[in-house]
Design a protein around this motif. Structure first.
Motif, PDB file in Angstrom:
ATOM      1  N   GLU A  68      -6.901  -2.636   8.340  1.00 35.41           N
ATOM      2  CA  GLU A  68      -6.609  -3.009   6.958  1.00 35.41           C
ATOM      3  C   GLU A  68      -7.037  -4.440   6.668  1.00 35.41           C
ATOM      4  O   GLU A  68      -7.566  -4.731   5.582  1.00 35.41           O
ATOM      5  CB  GLU A  68      -5.119  -2.813   6.674  1.00 35.41           C
ATOM      6  CG  GLU A  68      -4.718  -1.341   6.657  1.00 35.41           C
ATOM      7  CD  GLU A  68      -3.222  -1.141   6.475  1.00 35.41           C
ATOM      8  OE1 GLU A  68      -2.470  -2.134   6.658  1.00 35.41           O
ATOM      9  OE2 GLU A  68      -2.803  -0.005   6.174  1.00 35.41           O
ATOM     10  N   ARG A  72      -9.753  -5.603   3.948  1.00 35.66           N
ATOM     11  CA  ARG A  72      -9.316  -6.578   2.937  1.00 35.66           C
ATOM     12  C   ARG A  72     -10.226  -7.791   2.933  1.00 35.66           C
ATOM     13  O   ARG A  72     -10.657  -8.272   1.864  1.00 35.66           O
ATOM     14  CB  ARG A  72      -7.880  -7.020   3.210  1.00 35.66           C
ATOM     15  CG  ARG A  72      -7.311  -7.940   2.121  1.00 35.66           C
ATOM     16  CD  ARG A  72      -6.186  -8.794   2.648  1.00 35.66           C
ATOM     17  NE  ARG A  72      -6.668  -9.722   3.679  1.00 35.66           N
ATOM     18  CZ  ARG A  72      -7.339 -10.838   3.412  1.00 35.66           C
ATOM     19  NH1 ARG A  72      -7.673 -11.151   2.171  1.00 35.66           N
ATOM     20  NH2 ARG A  72      -7.741 -11.617   4.408  1.00 35.66           N
ATOM     21  N   SER A  76     -12.663  -8.922  -0.057  1.00 38.19           N
ATOM     22  CA  SER A  76     -12.403 -10.238  -0.640  1.00 38.19           C
ATOM     23  C   SER A  76     -13.645 -11.111  -0.617  1.00 38.19           C
ATOM     24  O   SER A  76     -13.970 -11.789  -1.606  1.00 38.19           O
ATOM     25  CB  SER A  76     -11.253 -10.914   0.120  1.00 38.19           C
ATOM     26  OG  SER A  76     -11.019 -12.218  -0.376  1.00 38.19           O
TER      27      SER A  76
END
Length: 290
Positions: A68, A72, A76
């Protein structure tokens, strides 16, 4: 702007990074949101494989958190580099091919690297790239690292044999050429029947001319919709796979249907579409449904 997402099969591998970069470029052209999808498969034949893991180990909650965080961070960083795009990431559970095929029912485009850390590894029968291109409900683009940047200023090429799926591929190719503001090169491979192999030069040219004429009607419809796309048509008496691989040499994108007149063509390793995925000189888009 379309609400249909561009879904990128992302696992942190170099090929996934190439796929993401290509998808971001596509999103700049068509305005679609980009979603990174990491498919978290708990067990494969060799055991689960993921960040920091070795085959044969069962993942724990920490492994899930690592995945995860990987997604992420990638989403980002991509959003920071492309602030005008809508970029998100998600971790999904299940066999990668089946999960991505399900994602394709709601996506406008699937983008895959040809190799990954585990679930996306290798272009072998049963691998993710082969399975997704054969069964997806939207176009699928597959990239190899060595060809991802090929022909950036080149044209879009499409292989058309008159089958229903090749005509879907033609429509997708015209749209892509229009988005990129580049010419479209339409390639038709004609394989003479047994009684036609010994045609004279003049008769063979007449047969090839008839093959080109068969494309007039579908091309006319698309050219009416996209009049600014310059179109060239080539009909050659040759085996489709070799001809299309050569035609991809100076292209920035090669488009084909997943099946042609051979019936199960798109479902078999060694088929035209699968040979292109493995050997084309540029990224390949395989169109089965729109």
């Amino acid at each position: 702007m379309s609400d249909e997402q561009i879904v990128v099969g992302y696992d942190g591998s170099p090929d996934a990074a190439v796929a993401l970069e290509w998808a971001l470029g596509q999103a700049h052209r068509d305005g679609r949101p980009v979603r990174l999808a990491y498919v978290f498969e708990w067990l494969t034949v060799a055991g689960w494989i993921g960040p920091g893991m070795t085959p044969g180990m069962w993942p724990d909650e920490q492994a899930r958190q690592e995945v995860e965080e990987l997604v992420r961070k990638a989403a980002s960083e991509a959003a920071a580099a492309h602030p005008d795009l809508n970029i998100s990431g998600e971790v999904l559970d299940g066999p990668p091919a089946l999960v991505l095929e399900e994602c394709s029912t709601r996506a406008g485009l699937i983008v895959l690297g040809s190799r990954g850390h585990g679930g996306f590894a290798g272009l072998l029968a049963g691998s993710t790239a082969v399975s997704v291109t054969a069964h997806a409900h939207c176009p699928v683009v597959v990239l190899r690292r060595e060809t991802a940047g090929a022909g950036r200023e080149g044209h879009v090429a499409v292989g058309v044999d008159g089958s229903e799926q090749s005509l879907l591929a033609l429509g997708f190719a015209v749209e892509q050429a229009a988005l990129r503001q580049v010419p479209l090169h339409v390639v038709r491979a004609w394989q003479p029947g047994r009684e036609q192999w010994h045609l004279s030069g003049e008769a063979r040219e007449a047969a090839l001319a008839a093959q080109r004429t068969d494309l007039d009607e579908p091309l006319a419809r698309w050219q009416a919709a996209f009049p600014n796309v310059e179109v060239t048509v080539e009909a050659v008496a040759a085996a489709p796979a070799g001809l299309l691989i050569e035609a991809s040499r100076n292209a920035q994108l090669m488009v084909v249907g997943s099946r042609g007149r051979g019936g199960l063509r798109g479902m078999l390793l060694g088929s035209v579409s699968q040979q292109l995925i493995q050997h084309a000189h540029c990224p390949v888009a395989v169109v089965r449904e729109r």
